[in-house]
Scaffold this active site. Sequence first.
Site, PDB file in Angstrom:
ATOM      1  N   VAL A  16       0.833  -1.208   0.000  1.00 34.96           N
ATOM      2  CA  VAL A  16       0.000   0.000   0.000  1.00 34.96           C
ATOM      3  C   VAL A  16       0.866   1.256   0.000  1.00 34.96           C
ATOM      4  CG1 VAL A  16      -1.642   1.332   1.377  1.00 34.96           C
ATOM      5  CG2 VAL A  16      -1.974  -1.131   1.079  1.00 34.96           C
ATOM      6  N   TYR A 137      -7.844  -7.430  14.265  1.00 36.66           N
ATOM      7  CA  TYR A 137      -7.384  -6.455  13.269  1.00 36.66           C
ATOM      8  C   TYR A 137      -8.488  -5.445  12.971  1.00 36.66           C
ATOM      9  CZ  TYR A 137      -5.639  -4.668   8.775  1.00 36.66           C
ATOM     10  OH  TYR A 137      -5.213  -3.867   7.753  1.00 36.66           O
ATOM     11  N   THR A 165     -10.794  -1.961  -0.386  1.00 45.32           N
ATOM     12  CA  THR A 165     -11.216  -3.346  -0.492  1.00 45.32           C
ATOM     13  C   THR A 165      -9.971  -4.239  -0.560  1.00 45.32           C
ATOM     14  OG1 THR A 165     -12.650  -4.847  -1.716  1.00 45.32           O
ATOM     15  CG2 THR A 165     -11.318  -3.301  -3.025  1.00 45.32           C
ATOM     16  N   ASN A 166     -10.118  -5.520  -0.894  1.00 43.56           N
ATOM     17  CA  ASN A 166      -8.975  -6.427  -1.031  1.00 43.56           C
ATOM     18  C   ASN A 166      -8.045  -5.911  -2.123  1.00 43.56           C
ATOM     19  OD1 ASN A 166      -9.877  -8.595   0.789  1.00 43.56           O
ATOM     20  ND2 ASN A 166     -11.511  -8.847  -0.699  1.00 43.56           N
ATOM     21  N   ASP A 270     -13.966 -20.319   5.041  1.00 42.63           N
ATOM     22  CA  ASP A 270     -14.245 -19.459   3.895  1.00 42.63           C
ATOM     23  C   ASP A 270     -14.089 -17.977   4.227  1.00 42.63           C
ATOM     24  OD1 ASP A 270     -14.800 -21.076   1.727  1.00 42.63           O
ATOM     25  OD2 ASP A 270     -16.919 -21.325   2.239  1.00 42.63           O
TER      26      ASP A 270
END
Length: 307
Positions: A16, A137, A165-166, A270
Amino acid sequence: MDKSSKIYVAGHNGMVGSAIFRNLKSKGFNNIVTRTSSELNLIDQQAVASFFEIEKPEFVFLAAAKVGGILANNTLRADFIYQNIMIQSNVIHQSYKNKVKKLLFLGSTCIYPKLAPQPLREEYLLTGLLEPTNEPYAIAKIAGIKMCDAYREQYGCNFISVMPTNLYGLNDNYDLQNSHVLPALLRKFHEAKMNDEREVTVWGTGSPLREFLHADDMADACVYLMEKYNDQGFVNIGSGQEISIKDLASLIKKIVGYKGIVVFDNSKPDGAPRKVTDTTKLDQLGWKFSIFLEQGIRQVYHDTFNK
C-alpha cells in the site's frame, strides 16, 4: 498539497505505502519523507514523537500496519490488535501534536460486520458482529477511524479515513502461511506449474464472493482524496465488482498457464460469504478505478514471477 509539501508516507515499503509513494512521485511531489521499520519503530511512542518533532511533516499517509490473511489473523490475534493500535495511535497523536495539516488513515473493509447487507455502505459500520477470524485487526482499524474523527471533533484536525477493499499489486506478500487469497493463489499456481504438480488445493468451498482492486488504483484514490475530501467518517475505496474464489482460481490458473486440476478443501474456513463495497460516495467525489482484474493480475504475475 503543493509539489514541495513535506509528505510522510508511513509504511512505504509495503504494498500500500509503496504504491502511494510511486503515485506521489509520478505526480511531481518531491519532498517525501520515509523511514524503514528498522529506522523507525512505529510501536515505540518516544521514537515516533522524536521523528515528528525533527521532521515536521505537513501531510501524512498512514499506510503502516501489521497485515495478513485468515491464518495469520486468526493465530496472531494479540499481535494484530496490539501492534496496529500502537502504530496508528502514535502516528495520529503525534500528527496532532506537531500540527500536521492533513492525515489520511488507511483501514480495511474487514471493519464491516460479517453479515452486513451487501454491497457494504459506510453507514453499516458497527451495526453487527465482526468476522471472528480477523476481529482483532478489524477492531484496531475501527479504533483508528474513530480516533481520526475524535481528533477532528476535539482539536479540529483534518484527519480523514479510507477503507480499501482487497488489494493486490507490487510488493505484495506471497508467504503461503500469512498472505491474502490472491497472492497466495498466484504463488500456488506458479509453483505447481514450475514443479509440474498434478493438482492445486484451494482453501474453502470456492463460493465466497470477493472484490479486488489494484494497489496502484488504490494509491491514486488516496492521493485524490487527500486533495479533495475533508469530512469526518470514512470513504470506501473499491471497484464495486466481485468474483467468486472459484472463478478467481480459474482466472489465475489461466493467467499462469497451469494445466492441472483445482481441488477445494471444504474443511478450511471461507471467511465472510460475500464482501463487496458500495463506492457511491467515492463515485460522487469524482474518482473511478481504471485497472481491470485480469489486466492487473497479468501485470503483477509478469512483474513478480517472470522477471
